[in-house]
Structures are given as C-alpha cells and as structure tokens.
Scaffold this active site. Structure first.
Site, short mmCIF file in Angstrom:
data_model
loop_
_atom_site.label_atom_id
_atom_site.label_comp_id
_atom_site.label_asym_id
_atom_site.label_seq_id
_atom_site.Cartn_x
_atom_site.Cartn_y
_atom_site.Cartn_z
CD GLU A 143 4.17 1.78 -3.31
OE1 GLU A 143 5.14 1.77 -2.53
OE2 GLU A 143 2.98 1.76 -2.91
CG PHE A 205 11.72 -6.30 5.99
CD1 PHE A 205 10.48 -6.41 6.60
CD2 PHE A 205 12.13 -5.05 5.55
CE1 PHE A 205 9.68 -5.30 6.79
CE2 PHE A 205 11.33 -3.93 5.74
CZ PHE A 205 10.10 -4.06 6.36
CD GLN A 206 9.47 -3.24 2.73
OE1 GLN A 206 10.40 -2.71 2.15
NE2 GLN A 206 8.45 -2.53 3.22
CE LYS A 255 19.62 -0.41 -0.11
NZ LYS A 255 18.99 -0.13 1.20
CG MET A 569 -21.78 -1.08 -14.30
SD MET A 569 -22.98 -0.53 -15.56
CE MET A 569 -21.97 0.59 -16.51
#
Length: 937
Positions: A143, A205-206, A255, A569
């Site tokens: 993602e 969940f999630q 959803k 760096m």
C-alpha cells in the site's frame, strides 16, 4: 499524459450557516454510547450482468481517446447520458451498489488510473473497478507503494492521484504517503475500506480509526455513513485536493455502505462555505504596484521560488525576461525555471550552490514566490536574507509570516499574481528601465569561483559523474524520481531540469522508498516519456517489491542505483558530527565486506527485469546508454565509493558564512598568486586542504622525488592529546597531476590533520600543532591583513570549532595574530555558537572582543546583556558597561534604575560615570523623580 475524462464544473451551494452536517463524521469508541440512526441497509446482491459498453462524448472532447473508447459486449443494456455529457453504464433510476456509485463518481472526476491494493474491507470497490471500462488499476505490491505511485502520478501530471487500500493495516500503510503529500502540497485522494458501521469502535478485525489517525496529515478527511453522500463527498474531495494549496484528502468507506443499493443523485452541490470563504482572492493591484516599486528601487534583487511556482512556469519566465532578476530554486521548485538558463542560480539551501546562497545573503530584495521558508533553506532564520526587504507571495495564508516576517505579502494564486506583475511591468515599459547587470555579473563571478564539483576516484565512479552522464545522454529531458539521501541531493545538483514536473522527490517528509513507486506513477501518467529512478541502495530496498509491478505492467522505468553499501547521508553526518563512529549505517554483510550485499541484480532477475552492474568509470557511459536503449524496465547497479560527501553544505541552523565546501583552494584563490604557500622541492603551488577522506594536493611538480613515503598524523576531535598516525609507503607521484591520498586506516573524518612528514622534508599544517604557529602561515596572515577572512576562516573554523569558548583568550593569544583572531571570532560567534553556550560565556567573549577590538562581537555581547538586566545585576551591569566602554548598556541600566526608582544607587556609586553617560532626556527624568520624591515627603 494520463487518459482522463472531462471533469464537470462543480456546483457550489452558498450558505452562511454552519456546514457541520456536511463535514466528516469523527466516529470513535466514545460515540458508542450515543444514539445513532443509520439509513436502511440492504445486502441484496446486484443482479446486473458484467457489461462492456461503448460511448462517445460529444459535448466535450476527451483529453485522450483511450479513456473514451469502450467496447460494447451487452448491447441490450440501457445507458444514460447526463447533462454533463457523461455516459453512465446504469439507467438513471437504476439502483446500484455503493461501490459502483463510488467508482462512477471517480470516473466523473476524470480519473483514468488508480493504484489500489485489495483487502477484505475494500473488495467491493475492487469488484466495481472490474466493471469499469474507464479506470485502470495499477496493482502495487504494497500500500505504501500505491500511495507513493499516486503521488508520482500527481506530481508529474498536475492531476490528482488516487490510491485505494483496505481497512486496518492497509489504511495505516498509507500514512507516510499522506504525510508526504501534505508537506509537499500534492493533490491525492486516498480511499480506504472500513469495517461495517455497526462494528466501528468494537475493535473488530482489521479496524483502525483511520480518520483520526490521519486527521493531522491530510487536508481533509471523510467517514461515509450514508451511501447517498458518496457523490457529494467524492466531488468535494477532489475539489479540496486540487483547489487552494493542494493536498491529500481521505475518504473512509465502511463495507456495508459499499454494499448498500441506492440511486445516486449526481447533482448535489458541494457544501463547503467555510472553505470557500477562505480561498484566496485575486491579488490586489495596489500591492502588485508596491512590489514593482521595490524592484525599481533595488540594486541586488533575487527570486526565491518553490513548489508553489510549478504551475506558473511560463509567467515566471516572462517575469525574469522583463526584469533580469536571478532565480534561486528550492528543492521542490526545481524545474519551475530552467536550471541551464543564464539567470538560474540552481538550488539554494543546505546543499544548494554557494552562489545561490551568496545571492540571498547579499540581496537587498528577496522575492519569495510559492515558498514556505523551510529550515533546510533558511538555516538560522535571523541571518537569512538579513540585508533584504522580503516580498512573500503564497496561496496559503498560514505560511505568510509563519517563519519569516515579510515587508510586503500577497495571499493569492502565484499564477495570477505573476500575470498581474507582468502586466504592470509591460505597461510601464520597465524592461528598459531596470538594470541589474552589475549584480548579475557579480553572481557570475561567484559561479566561476565556486562551481559545483566533486572528487574523482581514479577508475572508480563518482556518483555525481554518473548523474552528469545520465543528464547528457537524456539531454536533460527525462522525468527523474529519487529516494532520500545523498543520491537525492546529487540528483538535485547535477541534473539540469528544463521544465516543471520533471523532478519528483520527497522534500518535506524525506521518505525513503519514494523513488521507485513514484517512478511507476510518473510512467503511468506520462506514457512515452523517459522515466528514471535515481536511487540509493538504502532507499531502493524499502520498496523493492515494486519491481514486480513495473514488470507486470510493462512500465519502462529505468533504475539508476547508486550503490555505496551505506546509508550515505547518515554516514556523512556521522563523519562530520559524531567522530566517524558508525552506528548501524553499513548495509552490507559484515562477514563479507568485499562483496556487494544484497545482490540487487538478483532482485531484478527474480522479477524478470534485465539488469547490469558497473564498477569502472570507463564502462559507465556505455552501461547507461544500454539501460536507456533497452525496451521496458531496466536496473543498472552503479557501485560508488561511500566516502564521498554532499557539498556544499550549510550545517543545520547555520548561516551562509558556515558553508562547507572543503575546497580550501577556492578560498586561497581569492588572494593573489604571491600569497599561496610554496615549499621546496615542489616547484608548483601546493595547497593543503583539510578533507574528510584524506588530503588533496593540487598541481604537484615533484621532479626530484617521483616516489615518496610519508606519515600522516591527525588530532582527533574532542581530545587535544589523542594523536594517531598512519604510514603510507612508496606512493607514486605523476607530474602536474591532482591526487587524493585516501587514508583508510586513520579516523580522519571528524579530525584535522596536524602534519604530513615526507622522507626528507615536512609540510606543516596551517596550525603547526597546538600552541606553535607555523611560521609560513603566520607570515601570510600578517602580510595579507586586508584579506584575512579569505585565508583564516576556512582553516581556523575547522580547528577552533572543537574547543570551548572559554579557551578563546588563551588560544588566540598563543596561536594567532590579532587580525586572524578578529576574523575568526567574528565568524564563529555569528555562525556557530549555540544560544545557551553564548549566554554562559558572553563575559569571557566580551573580554576577548574588547582586547582585540572586535566590534560586532562586542555589540552582540552588549545586546545580550541588555536583555538580562534585572534588580539583582543592574549595578554589576553598569560597572561592566563602564569597564568595557558599552554606552548602550550604560543607558539601559540607567533607564532601568529610573523606572524602578533606584537611580540614587548609581549617583552615590558613580556620579561621574552617570553624568558622562546620561542624555538630557534621562537627566530630566531623574530631576522629575527627585522632585516627586521631595513632594512625597
């Protein structure tokens, strides 16, 4: 350009009332106790077959025929054409899922490409995407890769980028990209799936409250709780993302809302009355005329342009054509004005060119257009453009005066402001009236004295050289993306950008892993263009999985990987500020340091992408040409030394006077040839530079000793007695050739060289050892007092920045002439003393300043003491002022005592000093106070 569908004009409902009903719902756990009513939810599956229809847009021609040409596989299906010319695959009154409404809303906004990764809470959206014949999904492999690709799409095209992720970890993986887009003002719309409404706040969940997580890193965000709001919310999201100062907007869609059936109303107006009222208006002509007057009055103007100028490139060029004012660009503004133009000063700031920073430092008028006075540009704010009047034009009112207070400010679209300025300049015939030729010539001299340069490593490849070769072979026309680190700064310095949106980099956030996915977005938005990701091995490996994306999508992304096996760096800062102590910055395999690890070629091979590695300078050009000629994606692993530093460099919170070039030769060349050090048996000028990785000798002519051995002794930073040395045997010298003697076994980084001892003669360093001046250098100091700054500062800054301020008196009296002390201390105080350190040691500094007659240092101490006058120290301050002849401090003490009624203490203690110090107004105040006291009795 990406294929797009014509975007309809927004209809806006004006309202003076609160718009809270149309704002996003902040729905978290603490709302569970509230009584909430949702619209009826239907889980009835759609009965519509998968359709492919054809349409033609007659009202407005599309930007690309590929977006409008769609095949028809179900001719019996009814389609509808709206008043805006958009052809829907659904009948006007036909119910469809919320996910289909969302996808069609994207189509109506002109979206042709999205970067979406599916999951449980976003599956409905992906199913709807498969039913769209307009939108193409480029499937990222992470993602974060998706949101960075959306950024690359937006940055390179100017169109909003769209990314989609599922709930929970999918949504949180977007966080870095959203923060990056907000800091760099990039228009993206991020859509996330969410758990069903009834489960929000239950730790399902999630489930992640992504609206709350991203509230501070988005321009706006929405939680959709009603399917009927989707058309309006999508329209608002795109309007917010692209209007005013662009930025990211997030839409969180549960959803069950995606599954709910509804008939959309595409004509609901957006409801943003508060936002609309805050959008900047057209620039005021009076203010623009005032800016023109300042330009006509100035002698040394300079343009400071940033990312806000990318949409105003044509107007900016016209403005420069009319005025002849030099242009310095920020990292984000590169390409807004062509870097190869005679008026371009290239990049300014921490790693900007010396001449760009010189121009700002010496300017009398700073035209800040589309910038935010970022700390990596300004350094120490008080010293930035301290001689100049400042004009600030920006579309975001919050940026004006936030860091640097301007003399004239205009909150407006820079494109409109430049058009207005150009109109005034043309109407007044200013082109022939302004003459900044002397200023331009002064800056050209600085360009000649301080060009961008780099060290060479014999047969090894300098990273800067690799970028220069790429610039030559692409004629400066490629779209360049980068990760973050040294390679990013070198790409900004050594590739000559010609146009806006050609340079894609994570500026404000500095997100490693940005380069490869951003190149994906650019390749999607700009088919047919050459897109090159200039990356470092540390940044590249953070999103290396996106190699699979470019292979599957057959995107012709070229990867120029500058591989130094280190976090370059961070290593540079370790070398300069942490005594070269390596703290987990080596990325290779410690057990096999002679091998390149990991083998990037195998990553490419695993994804079926052609790749090659190049290690020698003589093979570089052919290797880059092959990369560019190979169809499709290609990875070129360029192995470069890790010892190289990005220069110039102004340390954090530093000033222009602190610029590090580590080319002492450039400073010495400011003097005439007679003042350069020349020691036998060397017959050419020899200049000793204090370098991070070794010692550079210029123009050697060693006819008497073509082979020599020598010992290098260094003094480590932070400990005067910690000497170490290394012996170099049988080093071959070539006649009149430059050398870099790499001293691998000596921790020279973070240290300075004490001496170099040859077989039969010795070259002393500038200091010649603590407490023992080198006679040759001392002679140069005394002979060239008028040019002492040019000679002394580069050398003694390296030495004395190691020591506490309290040792100044001893060090300066033992080692330096008065002139050298004065030059160094003036420089040191105004660039390197931390505020607290100065407060602690200002009295010792005052003694040194008084002894050596250093007026600026004396004034700085005086100003600081004036600020600290109080009841406890006022008498001591007064006597200090008398001792060191500080009339301003005396007056301040007297005024303080008059105000608190304690003037009699001074009269009794030091009447003569008082009478000599006080002005007439102060004496009048005193007599008034005395008379008032008598009346009280």
């Amino acid at each position: 350009m990406a294929a797009t569908i014509p975007k309809p004009a927004c209809s806006i409902a004006s309202s003076s009332s609160s718009s809270s009903s149309s704002q996003p719902y902040a729905f978290t756990k603490h709302f569970l106790g509230s009584s909430l009513s949702f619209p009826s939810i239907s889980n009835k599956p759609s009965q519509r077959p998968f359709l492919r229809i054809s349409s033609s847009l007659s009202n407005s021609p599309p930007k690309s025929t590929s977006a409008a040409a769609v095949t028809l596989s179900a001719p019996t299906t009814t389609t509808t054409t709206g008043t805006d010319g958009f052809v829907s695959r659904f009948a006007a009154d036909e119910p469809r899922k919320g996910a289909d409404i969302l996808v069609e809303a994207l189509e109506r906004e002109g979206v042709a490409n999205v970067f979406a990764y599916p999951g449980g809470a976003s599956m409905e959206i992906h199913q709807a995407l498969t039913r769209s014949n307009i939108i193409r999904n480029v499937l990222p492999r992470h993602e974060q890769g998706g949101v960075f690709a959306a950024e690359g799409y937006a940055r390179s095209s100017g169109l909003p980028g769209v990314c989609i992720a599922t709930s929970g970890p999918g949504a949180t993986n977007l966080v870095s990209g959203l923060a990056d887009a907000l800091l760099d003002s990039v228009p993206i719309v991020a859509i996330t799936g969410q758990v069903p409404r009834r489960m929000i706040g239950t730790d399902a969940f999630q489930e992640t409250p992504i609206v709350e997580v991203t509230r501070s890193i988005t321009k706006h965000n929405y939680l959709v709780l009603d399917v009927d709001d989707i058309p309006r919310i999508v329209k608002e999201a795109f309007f917010l993302a692209t209007s005013g100062r662009p930025g990211p907007v997030l839409i969180d869609v549960p959803k069950d809302v995606q599954q709910q059936l509804a008939v959309p109303n595409w004509h609901n107006p957006i409801k943003l009355p508060g936002y609309m009222s805050r959008l900047p208006k057209s620039p005021d002509e009076t203010q623009l005329e005032q800016i023109v007057r300042l330009i006509l009055e100035s002698k040394k103007p300079v343009l400071y342009v940033g990312g806000g100028a990318l949409n105003s490139s044509d107007e900016l060029r016209r403005f420069v054509e009319l005025t002849g004012i030099p242009v310095a660009s920020t990292l984000m503004g590169l390409g807004a004005y062509p870097l190869a133009d005679e008026y371009s000063l290239q990049m300014l700031g921490m790693h900007g060119t010396v001449y760009a920073n010189y121009a700002v430092d010496r300017s009398d008028l700073l035209l800040a257009f589309g910038v935010r006075f970022d700390d990596r540009v300004t350094g120490k704010l008080e010293a930035f453009a301290s001689r100049a009047k400042i004009v600030h034009i920006d579309i975001d009112k919050a940026e004006i005066g936030k860091n640097k207070l301007p003399h004239v400010s205009v909150c407006a679209d820079l494109k409109l402001a430049l058009k207005g300025l150009n109109g005034i300049l043309e109407s007044q015939g200013v082109k022939g009236k302004v003459d900044f030729e002397a200023w331009v010539q002064e800056l050209k001299e600085q360009k000649l004295k301080f060009p961008l340069g780099y060290k060479t490593f014999e047969e090894h490849i300098s990273p800067q050289h690799a970028i220069q070769v790429l610039d030559e072979l692409t004629n400066g026309d490629a779209i360049i993306s980068t990760g973050v680190g040294q390679h990013q700064m070198w790409a900004a310095q050594f590739y000559k950008y010609k146009r806006p949106r050609q340079w894609l980099t994570s500026g404000g956030l500095g997100a490693m892993g940005f380069g490869l996915p951003a190149a994906i977005g650019a390749a999607v938005a700009n088919p047919g263009s050459v897109v090159v990701d200039i990356d470092g091995d540390g940044s590249f490996i953070m999103n290396v999985q996106e190699l699979a994306t470019i292979k599957v999508e057959n995107l012709p992304v070229k990867i120029l990987l500058l591989n130094n096996q280190h976090l370059g760096m961070v290593v540079q800062w370790e070398d300069r500020f942490y005594k070269s102590n390596r703290a987990h910055t080596y990325l290779g395999d410690p057990s096999r340091e002679d091998e390149i690890f990991p083998n990037m070629l195998k990553f490419a091979d695993a994804c079926g992408i052609p790749a090659a590695r190049v290690t020698k300078k003589e093979e570089l050009r052919a290797a880059i040409q092959k990369m560019l000629d190979t169809p499709g994606p290609y990875l070129l692993d360029v192995v470069v030394p890790h010892q190289e530093h990005v220069l110039p460099m102004i340390p954090s919170n530093g000033t222009f006077k602190d610029v590090i070039t580590e080319e002492l030769k450039q400073h010495l060349d400011l003097l005439d040839g007679e003042s350069k050090t020349c020691l036998p048996p060397v017959t050419e000028d020899l200049i000793l530079s204090i370098l991070g990785a070794g010692i550079e000798i210029y123009n050697l002519n060693t006819q008497n000793r073509p082979i020599a051995s020598f010992i290098v002794r260094v003094l480590t930073a932070g400990d005067r007695e910690a000497f170490t040395h290394a012996e170099i045997k049988d080093k071959q010298f070539d006649k009149k050739q430059d050398f870099v003697w790499a001293i691998e076994d000596v921790p020279v980084r973070g240290a300075f060289i004490v001496d170099i001892e040859f077989l039969d003669f010795k070259i002393a360093s500038p200091n010649g050892g603590i407490g023992k001046p080198c006679s040759i250098w001392t002679e140069q100091f005394t002979q060239k007092t008028s040019n002492i700054n040019a000679m002394a500062l580069p050398v003694f800054h390296n030495i004395f920045s190691r020591y506490p301020i309290k040792d100044f008196s001893t060090i300066t009296s033992d080692m330096l002439s008065i002139e050298a002390s004065q030059a160094f201390l003036n420089y040191y105080v105004y660039g390197n003393i931390k505020a607290q350190e100065f407060l602690t040691h200002r009295l010792p500094l005052l003694r040194v300043a008084h002894q050596y007659e250093i007026s600026e240092l004396k004034e700085a101490c005086c100003e600081s003491l004036v600020q600290d006058i109080d009841d406890k120290n006022v008498l001591d301050m007064f006597h200090t002022a008398s001792l060191y002849q500080l009339p301003k401090l005396k007056i301040s003490c007297l005024r303080y005592l008059v105000n608190v009624g304690r003037i009699f203490n001074i009269i009794q203690a030091d009447l003569d000093a008082f009478l000599q110090s006080a002005d007439r107004h102060l004496i009048a105040q005193l007599f008034h106070q005395v008379l008032s006291a008598w009346k009280g009795f």
